[in-house]
Design an enzyme around this catalytic site. Structure first.
Site, short mmCIF file in Angstrom:
data_model
loop_
_atom_site.label_atom_id
_atom_site.label_comp_id
_atom_site.label_asym_id
_atom_site.label_seq_id
_atom_site.Cartn_x
_atom_site.Cartn_y
_atom_site.Cartn_z
N HIS A 150 0.94 -1.06 -0.18
CA HIS A 150 -0.02 -0.20 -0.28
C HIS A 150 0.88 1.33 -0.08
O HIS A 150 2.05 1.14 0.56
CB HIS A 150 -0.90 0.26 1.18
CG HIS A 150 -1.63 -1.22 1.22
ND1 HIS A 150 -2.64 -1.71 0.47
CD2 HIS A 150 -1.91 -1.98 2.53
CE1 HIS A 150 -3.11 -2.66 1.01
NE2 HIS A 150 -2.82 -3.07 2.17
N GLU A 206 -1.53 -0.24 8.32
CA GLU A 206 -2.77 -0.98 8.84
C GLU A 206 -2.31 -2.07 9.86
O GLU A 206 -0.99 -2.07 10.04
CB GLU A 206 -3.54 -1.53 7.88
CG GLU A 206 -2.64 -2.84 7.23
CD GLU A 206 -3.18 -3.48 5.70
OE1 GLU A 206 -4.54 -3.37 5.64
OE2 GLU A 206 -2.48 -4.25 5.34
N HIS A 223 3.23 -7.62 2.02
CA HIS A 223 2.53 -8.64 2.87
C HIS A 223 1.39 -9.29 2.19
O HIS A 223 1.23 -8.87 0.96
CB HIS A 223 1.88 -7.76 3.91
CG HIS A 223 0.73 -6.80 3.55
ND1 HIS A 223 1.19 -5.37 3.00
CD2 HIS A 223 -0.38 -6.71 3.37
CE1 HIS A 223 0.07 -4.88 2.65
NE2 HIS A 223 -0.95 -5.73 3.09
N ARG A 226 -1.10 -4.94 -6.20
CA ARG A 226 -1.09 -6.29 -6.32
C ARG A 226 0.09 -6.73 -7.08
O ARG A 226 0.31 -5.98 -8.18
CB ARG A 226 -2.22 -6.90 -6.83
CG ARG A 226 -2.43 -8.55 -6.59
CD ARG A 226 -3.72 -9.00 -7.18
NE ARG A 226 -4.82 -8.25 -6.93
CZ ARG A 226 -5.85 -7.73 -7.24
NH1 ARG A 226 -5.93 -7.74 -8.67
NH2 ARG A 226 -6.90 -7.46 -6.73
#
Length: 320
Positions: A99, A116, A174, A194
């Site tokens: 991200h 996150e 991740h 992605r």
């Protein structure tokens, strides 16, 4: 403003399971429920008020009606609602992804970046996830590994267990592994790049899109240290035990496990989100009473003052 009980938007994906349907009782027309967006003002999946004055309204609509003061002084200058809280049920492994940070996301996606954290609720024996790279890499080397399909040789694969806390700053490569159920607290953003998806195809038979250039721009390529322990020690507070899990400039997460009475305060600095991970009970404040059960998502406006939880419950408390 009254305290709000919220219902999520559910997301179906190719990797999702049915725990959110079968155990949490959420209703969907889909074959699975990969994600429940339980506290959300994001356009891609809002949460909805269950009852009371604002029944049927989105959380965004309530905040627009009541004013940003309900978010607290910490968030008076926020461009968007600060966080998005989910439960994720990974029947299969997720794509390897990364991200962007705020600067890159606002320049390229017109929204927040995405830092996150995950709190692992349950997992199959031997379940694992991907967390960063296992050696320092150059960006050209990273791009070549994606192109050649060898990226999995370069990532940290780490086994997990219930109770693990995984903090994922923007830029960290991740992926959630198969057989993992977790709660996620993140910045309110849906920007995901992605880079590897196991050659899976969508419902139409197409390979899912990769976002290589943007991922190469934002990824952190220094070898990552791995420590999934909570950051704080467990502390007794009346009938409750509180454990600070993790936090950053965007949010703080605390696990509250209570068997009896738990009292807390929603102060002027931030709203309080309570996500019931397990158990049953009730919440009360200023004459208002709300039943709590597994999967309940509660929004308490900043400045509400003291509230009381009564019951045997495991709760994820988040402030921003």
């Amino acid at each position: 403003m009254e305290i709000l009980s919220l219902y999520p938007t559910l997301k179906e994906t190719i990797w999702g399971g049915r725990t959110l349907i079968d155990e949490y009782g959420f209703v969907t027309d889909g074959d699975n429920a990969a994600e429940a967006w339980l506290l959300s003002c994001h356009k891609d999946g809002p949460s909805f008020v269950i009852d009371g004055k604002y029944k049927g309204k989105t959380l965004s609509e309530v905040i627009e009606a009541e004013g940003k003061e309900v978010l607290g002084t910490n968030n008076k200058d926020s461009r968007e609602f600060p966080v998005l809280i989910k439960i994720i049920d990974a029947r299969d492994k997720l794509s390897v992804q990364v991200h962007p940070d705020d600067e890159y996301a606002w320049a390229n996606e017109n929204e927040n970046g995405k830092t996150e954290a995950w709190y692992v609720l349950g997992c199959e024996e031997g379940a694992s996830l991907i967390y960063g790279v296992n050696h320092n890499m150059e960006r050209e080397e990273f791009a070549a590994a994606i192109e050649n399909g060898t990226l999995l040789d370069d990532v940290n694969v780490v086994k997990v267990k219930p109770g693990d806390v995984v903090f994922i700053p923007s830029g960290m490569l991740h992926a959630i592994g198969e057989g993992i159920l977790l709660a996620e607290v993140q910045q309110s953003s849906n920007s995901t790049y992605r880079v590897f998806d196991y050659m899976r195809r969508d419902k139409n038979g197409n390979l899912r899109e990769l976002h290589v250039k943007k991922a190469v721009d934002v990824v952190t390529l220094e070898a990552s240290d791995v420590n999934f322990s909570p950051e704080g020690e467990s502390e007794k507070d009346g009938d409750a035990v509180k454990t600070y899990l993790t936090g950053c400039e965007y949010f703080g997460m605390t696990l509250v496990e209570t068997d009896g009475i738990y009292k807390d305060i929603a102060g002027e600095k931030s709203f309080v989100s309570l996500l019931v991970l397990d158990g049953e009970g009730e919440l009360s404040a200023e004459g208002q009473t709300i039943a709590l059960r597994k999967g309940s998502s509660i929004f308490i406006p900043a400045g509400k003052g003291e509230f009381t939880v009564n019951g045997k419950l495991s709760i994820l408390k988040t402030e921003a």
